[in-house]
Design an enzyme around this catalytic site. Structure first.
Site, PDB file in Angstrom:
ATOM      1  N   ASP A  70       0.842  -1.186   0.000  1.00 42.08           N
ATOM      2  CA  ASP A  70       0.000   0.000   0.000  1.00 42.08           C
ATOM      3  C   ASP A  70       0.884   1.245   0.000  1.00 42.08           C
ATOM      4  O   ASP A  70       1.923   1.280   0.677  1.00 42.08           O
ATOM      5  CB  ASP A  70      -0.896  -0.036   1.244  1.00 42.08           C
ATOM      6  CG  ASP A  70      -1.878   1.096   1.294  1.00 42.08           C
ATOM      7  OD1 ASP A  70      -2.644   1.261   0.334  1.00 42.08           O
ATOM      8  OD2 ASP A  70      -1.891   1.827   2.312  1.00 42.08           O
TER       9      ASP A  70
ATOM     10  N   GLU B  64       2.067  -0.045  -4.974  1.00 38.61           N
ATOM     11  CA  GLU B  64       1.081   0.944  -5.412  1.00 38.61           C
ATOM     12  C   GLU B  64       1.813   2.240  -5.749  1.00 38.61           C
ATOM     13  O   GLU B  64       2.254   2.975  -4.868  1.00 38.61           O
ATOM     14  CB  GLU B  64       0.046   1.209  -4.318  1.00 38.61           C
ATOM     15  CG  GLU B  64      -0.994   2.242  -4.734  1.00 38.61           C
ATOM     16  CD  GLU B  64      -1.914   2.665  -3.613  1.00 38.61           C
ATOM     17  OE1 GLU B  64      -2.956   3.279  -3.905  1.00 38.61           O
ATOM     18  OE2 GLU B  64      -1.587   2.396  -2.431  1.00 38.61           O
TER      19      GLU B  64
ATOM     20  N   ASP C 169     -10.424   1.556  -4.443  1.00 38.69           N
ATOM     21  CA  ASP C 169     -10.213   2.998  -4.283  1.00 38.69           C
ATOM     22  C   ASP C 169     -10.955   3.838  -5.322  1.00 38.69           C
ATOM     23  O   ASP C 169     -10.921   5.064  -5.247  1.00 38.69           O
ATOM     24  CB  ASP C 169      -8.716   3.326  -4.395  1.00 38.69           C
ATOM     25  CG  ASP C 169      -7.947   2.961  -3.147  1.00 38.69           C
ATOM     26  OD1 ASP C 169      -8.524   3.046  -2.042  1.00 38.69           O
ATOM     27  OD2 ASP C 169      -6.772   2.580  -3.259  1.00 38.69           O
TER      28      ASP C 169
END
Length: 620
Positions: free
Chosen positions: A341, A370, A444
């Protein structure tokens, strides 16, 4: 034939397409007309982070009609480089600079090319190449109904699987982030046959560790599975059973912050531990940055419930990456990789340590980050990042492709999409390209159907969004365009990542509406079968594992390209038409012998792609 002074994407000028390995001898050539009256030709190279360009002489070589090559063989250490050319002539000095399509043009200005040089020993896992990722938000995929124990009493259990997720942030128990639909690890295990039918190779799970919100990005205990999801044994069973289907499990690593309601911080005194908020003598105190103990501390994006960690703190680094650390512990339990993340918010030294921990535990484990921009030249934390040079990530989430695909379907030109794909494949190491996570929707973002239907209106507050539903006309048109988006996603370089429920026709705006439950028994069956076809296409054709990307046609709303295996024995031609009229594309001669996978058959080497449709041909 039209010749250019230089073309970084043509092996006539550059001996290797794209990034190169350190110490590799790279051939670069410039082509200039005899009428240019050339005296000397030079290559200028700047290693990123240094002040000056270094000049090299290019030697005269063979002639091509009325043009002459000037060339050099040169090798580089690992790093990021910028280069351009110049030449002296009877008419003065000129630069050869990069235009927007990476072609070299004679100019009075300098616009350099990028060259990524990765470590010659950089290796990435083979098992995922040519595969398919399936992303699961664990609370919302499937509920096994297995009894659970030790469930915190302050959670709201939603018993209606089809209910709308709670969207209001209020003081009641049923509030945003605190409504649980009770999807679990055993539920995923029960649906492995379904995932195998989609040709899934890897399951990417959003966080599964104990945390006190349904998204679980506010970790409370890195060594404990959240009780609503099951147990450590349930995870091991999932990994073992998935392996029988040729499927591996990837976990979400959230290390830039923890929850304030955690063993480590313990702001709410839920735990008996001596958390950092409780005492400066806490074993976890050094993990956090307090400016005025205990109430003032650094938090992720200013959200006080997510206190930031100091990743390079020796205690924290060892806890995550050490011999008994989090990374290795769960790999030894059967998981095959980690998705990091906000990887671009993690410092380089910490990423270095994560890679060492991952590869020590399993050299074939996958490490994904990410990163929303071009990962080879991004600057964050005040420095140029080196994610993909061999000592950090294997690959990244491919946000550039994701946005380019959606923009193309919403009206951008096909040439812009082609250029973006070529930019990424030119800048990224080949072993990272083959593992790019090609998503068009995640936890997201708004659901892809909603994005395609609401091209100009994704705003509005959550209360407004909760009441929106696509009309039948909007839904059917969005599904038609989703087939185009999925075709691009599954056939461009990289690995497609299917967000659970997209294949079933789930719609919804952003958090929490993109996190609805999977509609078991109410799927869009035609869309589901289309996704199964795409999965089989990838599984049966080696060109998607590490193949070439060859543009064939790009004009307005039409695009066509070939994916070809490195040995040239397998090739697929993909054509997409988002236009309201039929498109006609002349296909290469070698596709005269072909198999029609989807769409029309060519006639006299002309392929008609129906309006808002696709064609897929396989070379025989």
């Amino acid at each position: 034939m039209q010749y250019y002074p230089f073309d970084s994407r043509n092996r006539l000028y550059k001996s290797v397409y794209g990034a190169v390995a350190s110490e590799f001898s790279l051939g670069l050539k410039v082509l200039l007309h005899k009428d240019a009256k050339v005296h000397n030709v030079f290559l200028f190279v700047n290693k990123d982070g240094t002040d000056d360009y270094v000049r090299y002489n290019l030697e005269p070589e063979d002639w091509l009609e009325d043009y002459r090559f000037y060339g050099i063989n040169i090798s580089f250490d690992e790093g990021l480089y910028w280069y351009y050319f110049s030449y002296d002539s009877d008419y003065g000095q000129f630069y050869i600079s990069r235009d927007k399509h990476s072609l070299g043009i004679v100019s009075k200005e300098i616009h350099p090319w990028q060259l990524t040089v990765y470590d010659k020993d950089f290796k990435t896992p083979d098992w995922l190449k040519g595969g398919t990722i399936y992303q699961i938000f664990p609370d919302r995929f499937y509920k096994s109904g297995t009894d659970k124990s030790n469930i915190p009493s302050d959670r709201y259990i939603q018993n209606d699987w089809d209910a709308m997720p709670q969207h209001e942030q209020n003081d009641t128990s049923n509030s945003l982030g605190n409504d649980y639909f009770c999807g679990d690890l055993k539920g995923i295990t029960e649906k492995l046959g379904y995932l195998a039918g989609l040709s899934v190779t890897a399951i990417y799970l959003n966080p599964i560790f104990e945390a006190h919100s349904n998204h679980r990005y506010n970790t409370a205990d890195y060594f404990k599975i959240d009780p609503l999801l099951g147990t450590e044994n349930d995870l091991e069973e999932l990994c073992n059973e998935a392996k029988k289907y040729g499927i591996s499990v990837i976990l979400d690593g959230v290390f830039s912050h923890t929850g304030d309601d955690s063993i480590y911080f313990n702001k709410k005194n839920r735990y008996e531990s001596n958390g950092a908020f409780n005492s400066q003598s806490s074993p976890y105190y050094s993990w956090y940055n307090f400016t005025d103990f205990p109430h003032s501390y650094s938090s992720w994006w200013g959200i006080s419930s997510l206190p930031e960690t100091k990743e390079n703190d020796p205690c924290f680094t060892d806890f995550i990456t050490g011999e008994k650390g989090v990374i290795g512990y769960w790999i030894k339990k059967g998981v095959r990789g980690w998705r990091l993340d906000v990887a671009d918010e993690l410092p380089d030294a910490f990423l270095d340590n994560i890679r060492k921990a991952v590869k020590t535990a399993d050299k074939e484990a996958f490490l994904l980050g990410e990163v929303w921009e071009d990962a080879t030249n991004k600057i964050s934390q005040g420095v140029r990042r080196r994610y993909l040079r061999g000592k950090q990530l294997d690959s990244v989430m491919n946000y550039p492709f994701s946005e380019a695909i959606i923009e193309f379907l919403m009206g951008e030109s096909s040439r812009k999409l082609i250029d973006l794909v070529l930019d990424i494949t030119e800048n990224y190491p080949p072993q990272s390209i083959s593992l790019l996570m090609n998503h068009i929707g995640t936890h997201d973002t708004a659901r892809i159907l909603t994005r395609l239907a609401n091209t100009n209106n994704l705003s509005g507050d959550r209360n407004w969004q909760s009441k929106q539903k696509l009309t039948s006309e909007e839904y059917n048109r969005a599904v038609k365009f989703l087939r185009l988006a999925a075709t691009l996603q599954y056939t461009l370089p990289g690995v497609p990542s299917l967000y659970y429920g997209d294949e079933a026709g789930v719609e919804g705006f952003g958090d929490p509406f993109c996190r609805k439950t999977y509609p078991w028994g109410n799927e869009n069956s035609e869309l589901l079968e289309f996704y199964k076809m795409l999965g089989r296409l990838r599984k049966e054709n080696s060109c998607f594992a590490a193949g070439k990307f060859i543009p064939v046609y790009a004009n307005m709303g039409h695009i066509a390209y070939i994916r070809e295996s490195l040995d040239g024995k397998n090739a697929i031609l993909v054509a997409v038409n988002r236009w309201c009229d039929d498109a006609f594309v002349e296909i290469p001669d070698e596709f005269k012998n072909h198999q029609v996978i989807f769409g029309n058959a060519p006639e006299n080497n002309i392929l008609r792609i129906d309006s808002e449709n696709i064609c897929i041909l396989k070379l025989l």
